[in-house]
Motif scaffolding. Sequence first.
Motif, PDB file in Angstrom:
ATOM      1  N   VAL A  50      34.027  17.864 -21.465  1.00  0.00           N
ATOM      2  CA  VAL A  50      35.109  17.011 -20.880  1.00  0.00           C
ATOM      3  C   VAL A  50      35.041  15.801 -21.517  1.00  0.00           C
ATOM      4  N   ALA A  51      33.795  15.235 -21.916  1.00  0.00           N
ATOM      5  CA  ALA A  51      33.727  13.851 -22.223  1.00  0.00           C
ATOM      6  C   ALA A  51      34.068  13.743 -23.927  1.00  0.00           C
ATOM      7  N   THR A  52      33.561  14.797 -24.572  1.00  0.00           N
ATOM      8  CA  THR A  52      33.971  14.972 -25.991  1.00  0.00           C
ATOM      9  C   THR A  52      35.297  15.489 -26.152  1.00  0.00           C
ATOM     10  N   ASP A  53      36.195  16.115 -25.395  1.00  0.00           N
ATOM     11  CA  ASP A  53      37.554  16.219 -25.450  1.00  0.00           C
ATOM     12  C   ASP A  53      38.356  14.962 -25.200  1.00  0.00           C
ATOM     13  N   ALA A  54      37.854  14.076 -24.258  1.00  0.00           N
ATOM     14  CA  ALA A  54      38.301  12.794 -24.108  1.00  0.00           C
ATOM     15  C   ALA A  54      38.259  11.629 -25.106  1.00  0.00           C
ATOM     16  N   PHE A  55      37.038  11.755 -25.817  1.00  0.00           N
ATOM     17  CA  PHE A  55      36.593  10.857 -26.959  1.00  0.00           C
ATOM     18  C   PHE A  55      36.247  11.426 -27.689  1.00  0.00           C
ATOM     19  N   ASP A  56      36.757  11.829 -28.823  1.00  0.00           N
ATOM     20  CA  ASP A  56      36.476  12.803 -30.110  1.00  0.00           C
ATOM     21  C   ASP A  56      35.445  11.980 -31.022  1.00  0.00           C
ATOM     22  N   ASP A  57      35.158  10.433 -30.995  1.00  0.00           N
ATOM     23  CA  ASP A  57      34.022  10.159 -31.891  1.00  0.00           C
ATOM     24  C   ASP A  57      32.886  10.199 -31.131  1.00  0.00           C
ATOM     25  N   LEU A  58      32.752  10.643 -29.997  1.00  0.00           N
ATOM     26  CA  LEU A  58      31.453  10.806 -29.198  1.00  0.00           C
ATOM     27  C   LEU A  58      30.311  11.521 -29.798  1.00  0.00           C
ATOM     28  N   GLU A  59      29.283  11.073 -29.764  1.00  0.00           N
ATOM     29  CA  GLU A  59      28.164  12.042 -30.297  1.00  0.00           C
ATOM     30  C   GLU A  59      27.184  12.062 -28.977  1.00  0.00           C
ATOM     31  N   PRO A  60      27.236  13.198 -28.129  1.00  0.00           N
ATOM     32  CA  PRO A  60      26.428  13.081 -26.915  1.00  0.00           C
ATOM     33  C   PRO A  60      25.032  13.127 -27.331  1.00  0.00           C
ATOM     34  N   GLU A  61      24.329  12.623 -26.523  1.00  0.00           N
ATOM     35  CA  GLU A  61      22.630  12.657 -26.748  1.00  0.00           C
ATOM     36  C   GLU A  61      21.927  13.188 -25.348  1.00  0.00           C
ATOM     37  N   MET A  62      22.335  12.736 -24.204  1.00  0.00           N
ATOM     38  CA  MET A  62      21.686  13.000 -23.275  1.00  0.00           C
ATOM     39  C   MET A  62      22.513  13.162 -22.107  1.00  0.00           C
ATOM     40  N   LEU A  75      26.659  11.395 -18.711  1.00  0.00           N
ATOM     41  CA  LEU A  75      26.564  11.726 -19.940  1.00  0.00           C
ATOM     42  C   LEU A  75      26.450  10.313 -21.067  1.00  0.00           C
ATOM     43  N   ARG A  76      25.171  10.624 -21.846  1.00  0.00           N
ATOM     44  CA  ARG A  76      25.018   9.240 -22.559  1.00  0.00           C
ATOM     45  C   ARG A  76      25.138   9.671 -23.923  1.00  0.00           C
ATOM     46  N   GLY A  77      25.763   8.835 -24.978  1.00  0.00           N
ATOM     47  CA  GLY A  77      26.078   9.174 -26.185  1.00  0.00           C
ATOM     48  C   GLY A  77      26.441   7.943 -26.941  1.00  0.00           C
ATOM     49  N   ARG A  78      26.498   8.303 -28.210  1.00  0.00           N
ATOM     50  CA  ARG A  78      26.720   6.896 -29.199  1.00  0.00           C
ATOM     51  C   ARG A  78      28.074   7.199 -29.898  1.00  0.00           C
ATOM     52  N   SER A  79      28.997   6.095 -30.125  1.00  0.00           N
ATOM     53  CA  SER A  79      30.099   6.381 -30.801  1.00  0.00           C
ATOM     54  C   SER A  79      29.902   6.181 -32.339  1.00  0.00           C
ATOM     55  N   GLN A  80      30.664   6.823 -33.147  1.00  0.00           N
ATOM     56  CA  GLN A  80      30.319   6.742 -34.680  1.00  0.00           C
ATOM     57  C   GLN A  80      31.056   5.426 -35.194  1.00  0.00           C
ATOM     58  N   ASN A  81      31.761   4.613 -34.392  1.00  0.00           N
ATOM     59  CA  ASN A  81      32.477   3.376 -34.889  1.00  0.00           C
ATOM     60  C   ASN A  81      31.212   2.467 -34.407  1.00  0.00           C
ATOM     61  N   TYR A  82      30.590   2.416 -33.574  1.00  0.00           N
ATOM     62  CA  TYR A  82      29.480   1.372 -33.213  1.00  0.00           C
ATOM     63  C   TYR A  82      28.159   1.962 -32.626  1.00  0.00           C
ATOM     64  N   PRO A  83      27.188   2.359 -33.706  1.00  0.00           N
ATOM     65  CA  PRO A  83      26.152   3.313 -33.277  1.00  0.00           C
ATOM     66  C   PRO A  83      24.964   2.544 -32.673  1.00  0.00           C
ATOM     67  N   LEU A  84      25.035   1.302 -32.357  1.00  0.00           N
ATOM     68  CA  LEU A  84      24.038   0.606 -32.113  1.00  0.00           C
ATOM     69  C   LEU A  84      23.568   0.681 -30.423  1.00  0.00           C
ATOM     70  N   LEU A  85      24.907   0.920 -29.860  1.00  0.00           N
ATOM     71  CA  LEU A  85      24.906   0.775 -28.222  1.00  0.00           C
ATOM     72  C   LEU A  85      25.286   2.453 -27.788  1.00  0.00           C
ATOM     73  N   TYR A  86      24.581   2.638 -26.516  1.00  0.00           N
ATOM     74  CA  TYR A  86      24.961   3.969 -25.916  1.00  0.00           C
ATOM     75  C   TYR A  86      26.430   3.514 -25.014  1.00  0.00           C
ATOM     76  N   GLU A  87      27.176   4.738 -24.951  1.00  0.00           N
ATOM     77  CA  GLU A  87      28.298   4.809 -24.145  1.00  0.00           C
ATOM     78  C   GLU A  87      27.960   5.691 -22.975  1.00  0.00           C
ATOM     79  N   TYR A  88      28.483   5.379 -21.863  1.00  0.00           N
ATOM     80  CA  TYR A  88      28.073   6.279 -20.593  1.00  0.00           C
ATOM     81  C   TYR A  88      29.635   6.828 -20.108  1.00  0.00           C
ATOM     82  N   PHE A  89      29.408   8.107 -19.619  1.00  0.00           N
ATOM     83  CA  PHE A  89      30.604   8.849 -19.129  1.00  0.00           C
ATOM     84  C   PHE A  89      30.193   9.441 -17.717  1.00  0.00           C
TER      85      PHE A  89
END
Length: 181
Positions: A50-62, A75-89
């Motif tokens: 669900v999260a990767t379909d909504a945001f295709d640049d997301l690399e899920p990690e946990m 869901l916690r993952g990092r974007s390919q555009n700014y890999p320093l921070l985690y994004e949460y869904f």
Amino acid sequence: MWFFIQAALYDNNITFSTLGPPKFIDRQEVPNVPLNAPKPVIGLDASTKVATDAFDDLEPEMIYLPLSAYSHYRLRGRSQNYPLLYEYFDINPYSGKLETSRRVSDLSMLEIVTGSMRPLHTGDFVGLSLKLVYFFFGILLSMMIFSGMMIWTKRTYKSTQTLLSRSTKAPSKTTKPEPSV
């Protein structure tokens, strides 16, 4: 210096977060099932999809499991555009709907700077290759410290030996007081 400032602000309950209160699933959305029956929830793979379909640049990690019947998959993952921070869904485990997302674009500039300090300091944002580069330069800096200590010790030892050899070679002058007439 920044970690010291951040710790002082944390100890005084000062936050930069724009997150707001946590969101929970409404009571009406939670299925009413008998006590020992399993709740009809979607699987972990489906919630990640669900999260990767909504945001295709997301690399899920946990993925965090719901803590109660009213909480979400997180869901916690990092974007390919700014890999320093985690994004949460947050994904509803019953409907499979993406409820909330917290992306880098949702953060304030101060949150981005604060969140970026730790990964930049430790090299924890690209993978093993960057960690090896950080390790190499850390070893190099440590070797510079030890080589500086060795140079200082040798220089101090030589100057001490020179000073001691001068004091042992110098004749001791004992003068007798002259008689006064």
